[in-house]
Write a protein that holds these residues in place. Structure first.
Motif, PDB file in Angstrom:
ATOM      1  N   ARG A 133       9.761 -31.416  -7.174  1.00 18.28           N
ATOM      2  CA  ARG A 133       9.162 -32.255  -6.004  1.00 18.28           C
ATOM      3  C   ARG A 133      10.259 -32.610  -5.124  1.00 18.28           C
ATOM      4  N   GLU A 134      11.392 -33.104  -5.257  1.00 23.55           N
ATOM      5  CA  GLU A 134      12.509 -33.386  -4.498  1.00 23.55           C
ATOM      6  C   GLU A 134      12.827 -32.090  -3.550  1.00 23.55           C
ATOM      7  N   ARG A 135      12.908 -30.770  -4.098  1.00 22.74           N
ATOM      8  CA  ARG A 135      13.139 -29.830  -3.194  1.00 22.74           C
ATOM      9  C   ARG A 135      11.765 -29.510  -2.464  1.00 22.74           C
ATOM     10  N   GLN A 136      10.883 -29.630  -2.595  1.00 18.65           N
ATOM     11  CA  GLN A 136       9.720 -29.503  -1.739  1.00 18.65           C
ATOM     12  C   GLN A 136       9.795 -30.738  -0.877  1.00 18.65           C
ATOM     13  N   GLN A 137      10.061 -31.974  -1.268  1.00 18.99           N
ATOM     14  CA  GLN A 137      10.027 -33.009  -0.263  1.00 18.99           C
ATOM     15  C   GLN A 137      11.324 -32.485   0.899  1.00 18.99           C
ATOM     16  N   ALA A 138      12.409 -32.143   0.219  1.00 18.63           N
ATOM     17  CA  ALA A 138      13.612 -31.690   1.385  1.00 18.63           C
ATOM     18  C   ALA A 138      12.997 -30.524   2.243  1.00 18.63           C
ATOM     19  N   ALA A 139      12.196 -29.800   1.692  1.00 20.38           N
ATOM     20  CA  ALA A 139      11.972 -28.571   2.516  1.00 20.38           C
ATOM     21  C   ALA A 139      10.543 -29.047   3.715  1.00 20.38           C
ATOM     22  N   LEU A 140      10.090 -30.044   2.976  1.00 14.10           N
ATOM     23  CA  LEU A 140       9.034 -30.482   4.223  1.00 14.10           C
ATOM     24  C   LEU A 140       9.744 -31.271   5.247  1.00 14.10           C
ATOM     25  N   ALA A 141      10.664 -32.135   4.894  1.00 16.37           N
ATOM     26  CA  ALA A 141      11.437 -32.730   5.820  1.00 16.37           C
ATOM     27  C   ALA A 141      11.909 -32.078   6.736  1.00 16.37           C
ATOM     28  N   SER A 142      12.709 -30.887   6.282  1.00 17.43           N
ATOM     29  CA  SER A 142      13.239 -29.818   7.353  1.00 17.43           C
ATOM     30  C   SER A 142      12.127 -29.227   8.141  1.00 17.43           C
ATOM     31  N   GLN A 143      11.127 -29.011   7.493  1.00 14.00           N
ATOM     32  CA  GLN A 143       9.903 -28.401   8.435  1.00 14.00           C
ATOM     33  C   GLN A 143       9.435 -29.323   9.522  1.00 14.00           C
ATOM     34  N   GLU A 144       9.434 -30.599   9.300  1.00 13.41           N
ATOM     35  CA  GLU A 144       8.763 -31.640  10.053  1.00 13.41           C
ATOM     36  C   GLU A 144       9.985 -31.972  11.186  1.00 13.41           C
ATOM     37  N   ARG A 145      11.157 -31.914  10.956  1.00 18.14           N
ATOM     38  CA  ARG A 145      12.419 -31.716  11.977  1.00 18.14           C
ATOM     39  C   ARG A 145      12.189 -30.704  12.805  1.00 18.14           C
ATOM     40  N   GLN A 146      11.970 -29.682  12.281  1.00 15.24           N
ATOM     41  CA  GLN A 146      11.760 -28.176  13.090  1.00 15.24           C
ATOM     42  C   GLN A 146      10.567 -28.559  14.115  1.00 15.24           C
ATOM     43  N   ALA A 147       9.597 -29.206  13.619  1.00 16.75           N
ATOM     44  CA  ALA A 147       8.539 -29.346  14.444  1.00 16.75           C
ATOM     45  C   ALA A 147       8.630 -30.376  15.390  1.00 16.75           C
ATOM     46  N   ALA A 148       9.266 -31.411  15.209  1.00 18.50           N
ATOM     47  CA  ALA A 148       9.724 -32.531  16.024  1.00 18.50           C
ATOM     48  C   ALA A 148      10.430 -31.878  17.322  1.00 18.50           C
ATOM     49  N   ASP A 149      11.623 -31.015  16.873  1.00 21.80           N
ATOM     50  CA  ASP A 149      12.582 -30.463  17.973  1.00 21.80           C
ATOM     51  C   ASP A 149      11.747 -29.842  18.842  1.00 21.80           C
ATOM     52  N   LEU A 150      10.736 -28.965  18.338  1.00 22.47           N
ATOM     53  CA  LEU A 150       9.958 -28.157  19.305  1.00 22.47           C
ATOM     54  C   LEU A 150       9.355 -28.958  20.477  1.00 22.47           C
ATOM     55  N   GLU A 151       8.535 -30.153  19.820  1.00 22.83           N
ATOM     56  CA  GLU A 151       7.881 -30.930  20.699  1.00 22.83           C
ATOM     57  C   GLU A 151       8.693 -31.705  21.770  1.00 22.83           C
ATOM     58  N   ARG A 152       9.921 -31.948  21.256  1.00 23.34           N
ATOM     59  CA  ARG A 152      10.704 -32.628  22.241  1.00 23.34           C
ATOM     60  C   ARG A 152      10.990 -31.651  23.235  1.00 23.34           C
ATOM     61  N   ALA A 153      11.125 -30.469  22.839  1.00 18.73           N
ATOM     62  CA  ALA A 153      11.472 -29.269  24.000  1.00 18.73           C
ATOM     63  C   ALA A 153      10.468 -28.672  24.827  1.00 18.73           C
ATOM     64  N   GLY A 154       9.138 -29.394  24.435  1.00 15.01           N
ATOM     65  CA  GLY A 154       8.244 -29.024  25.176  1.00 15.01           C
ATOM     66  C   GLY A 154       7.459 -27.749  25.040  1.00 15.01           C
ATOM     67  N   GLN A 155       8.014 -27.255  23.764  1.00 11.28           N
ATOM     68  CA  GLN A 155       7.515 -26.032  23.102  1.00 11.28           C
ATOM     69  C   GLN A 155       6.578 -26.149  21.882  1.00 11.28           C
ATOM     70  N   PRO A 156       5.552 -25.251  21.982  1.00  4.16           N
ATOM     71  CA  PRO A 156       4.385 -25.608  21.096  1.00  4.16           C
ATOM     72  C   PRO A 156       4.763 -25.375  19.509  1.00  4.16           C
ATOM     73  N   VAL A 157       4.133 -26.066  18.619  1.00  2.00           N
ATOM     74  CA  VAL A 157       4.564 -25.594  17.225  1.00  2.00           C
ATOM     75  C   VAL A 157       3.648 -24.651  16.738  1.00  2.00           C
ATOM     76  N   SER A 158       4.284 -23.505  16.206  1.00  2.00           N
ATOM     77  CA  SER A 158       3.473 -22.350  15.823  1.00  2.00           C
ATOM     78  C   SER A 158       2.472 -22.701  14.765  1.00  2.00           C
ATOM     79  N   SER A 159       1.393 -21.849  14.626  1.00  3.11           N
ATOM     80  CA  SER A 159       0.446 -22.179  13.483  1.00  3.11           C
ATOM     81  C   SER A 159       1.202 -21.693  12.148  1.00  3.11           C
ATOM     82  N   GLU A 160       1.989 -20.847  12.318  1.00  5.58           N
ATOM     83  CA  GLU A 160       2.689 -20.359  10.945  1.00  5.58           C
ATOM     84  C   GLU A 160       3.462 -21.624  10.359  1.00  5.58           C
ATOM     85  N   LEU A 161       4.257 -22.418  11.257  1.00  8.74           N
ATOM     86  CA  LEU A 161       5.023 -23.459  10.789  1.00  8.74           C
ATOM     87  C   LEU A 161       3.918 -24.697  10.531  1.00  8.74           C
ATOM     88  N   ARG A 162       2.769 -24.853  11.096  1.00  6.99           N
ATOM     89  CA  ARG A 162       1.818 -26.034  10.595  1.00  6.99           C
ATOM     90  C   ARG A 162       1.275 -25.600   9.326  1.00  6.99           C
TER      91      ARG A 162
END
Length: 344
Positions: A133-162
């Motif tokens: 669970r801790e590994r999955q939570q860490a992976a989820l946190a990384s994925q959410e940061r990646q999505a947030a960075d894309l949104e701040r840069a004005g880029q769409p979050v891909s369906s694959e990432l979602r």
């Protein structure tokens, strides 16, 4: 031919045979509804309902023939037989479990070691699930940061990432549930072993006693046939759980200060140590519907004194007070239970 000796012998033989038949004919004695005593070799159909005695040629009582039973009495007898068969089934299952328990362990210490081993296995499974669970939570946190960075840069979050984030969240939720399941299993395991150890201790220290199947059961056709059966139906859930607690209180107050057996379906006092004691059993019988039936019955030693005890006013009072005690307790708490229906 007058005076033929053969004819005389034939008549004598016929008379003797008729005499033998007369002697062998059954004679009955009964008292009708008006209190008149009758003697006859035939019982009229309208008197078949009366209890009668079969007599010997010397007028001694050879047998008792019970009175014909009414439809209500036959219905009650069928209901009682069904409840007793269901109760005996529960008791037989418990005896099988007791035998398996005694065969599985040689001591309480062995039971504790077995429990500790099972708990250690569950602890290991919990640690593995928590690490995943801790590994999955860490992976989820990384994925959410990646999505947030894309949104701040004005880029769409891909369906694959979602889809990846959604899958990771499901994995975290599944691992959460797995940890909760293992924790609940540990609690249930401790509770089960606590009950098993208490039962093992009771069985190991118990003295030899008659098997319940060999004990005389009360409430037969001769004693108490007109009394209500000691059974009450209750809705499955909180109402029946409270009724079960009241059944235990009734036994402790009116039958014995302690119980020899207490399970989710059986309450039982210690077996009789002598002819002046009886064993009281209450079983929670599932009807296969939305209600259970709590049924109380007595067993006594298989002896004339034990039979007299099971037919005594003391036994009838114990049986007769059971249903009212539970109904009063449920009413006092604002709950109610329907009366046990006939024909079960």
């Amino acid at each position: 031919m007058i005076g033929d000796p053969r004819l005389g012998a034939g008549l004598l033989l016929a008379a003797l045979l008729l005499g033998v038949d007369a002697v062998r004919a059954d004679t009955y004695r009964w008292v009708d509804d008006q209190g008149v005593t009758h003697y006859s070799d035939q019982v009229p159909p309208d008197q078949a309902k009366q209890r009668r005695f079969k007599l010997s040629p010397q007028a001694r009582e050879l047998a008792v023939i019970e009175a014909a039973k009414s439809a209500e009495e036959l219905q009650r007898e069928r209901q009682l037989q069904l409840l007793r068969s269901q109760q005996e089934k529960l008791l037989a299952e418990q005896r099988a479990q007791d035998l398996a328990l005694l065969r599985s362990y040689r001591s309480e210490d062995e039971m504790r070691r077995t429990l500790d081993g099972k708990l250690a296995t569950l602890d290991t499974l919990i640690k593995v699930a928590e690490a995943n669970r801790e590994r999955q939570q860490a992976a989820l946190a990384s994925q959410e940061r990646q999505a947030a960075d894309l949104e701040r840069a004005g880029q769409p979050v891909s369906s694959e990432l979602r889809e990846l984030m959604a899958a990771t969240r499901r994995q975290v939720a599944e691992l959460d549930e797995k940890v909760r399941h293992f924790q609940a299993e540990k609690t249930a395991l401790r509770e089960r072993f606590a009950r098993d150890m208490a039962r093992y201790r009771a069985l190991s220290g118990a003295q030899a006693s008659p098997s319940p199947s060999r004990m005389m059961v009360t409430g037969d056709a001769e004693h108490g046939a007109g009394e209500p059966i000691s059974a009450i139906a209750c809705a499955v859930g909180p109402v029946c759980d409270q009724a079960w607690a009241l059944a235990k209180a009734y036994l402790l107050q009116h039958a014995a200060p302690t119980l020899a057996l207490e399970t989710a379906r059986i309450l039982q006092t210690p077996p009789p140590a002598n002819d002046q004691e009886f064993e009281v059993t209450v079983t929670r019988i599932g009807s296969g519907q939305a209600e259970d039936i709590l049924f109380l019955d007595l067993r006594c030693r298989p002896s004339p004194a034990g039979e007299a005890l099971c037919a005594s006013p003391r036994a009838r009072s114990l049986r007769g007070g059971f249903k009212g005690f539970i109904e009063a307790g449920l009413a006092a708490s604002g709950r109610d239970a329907p009366p046990a229906r006939q024909g079960r």
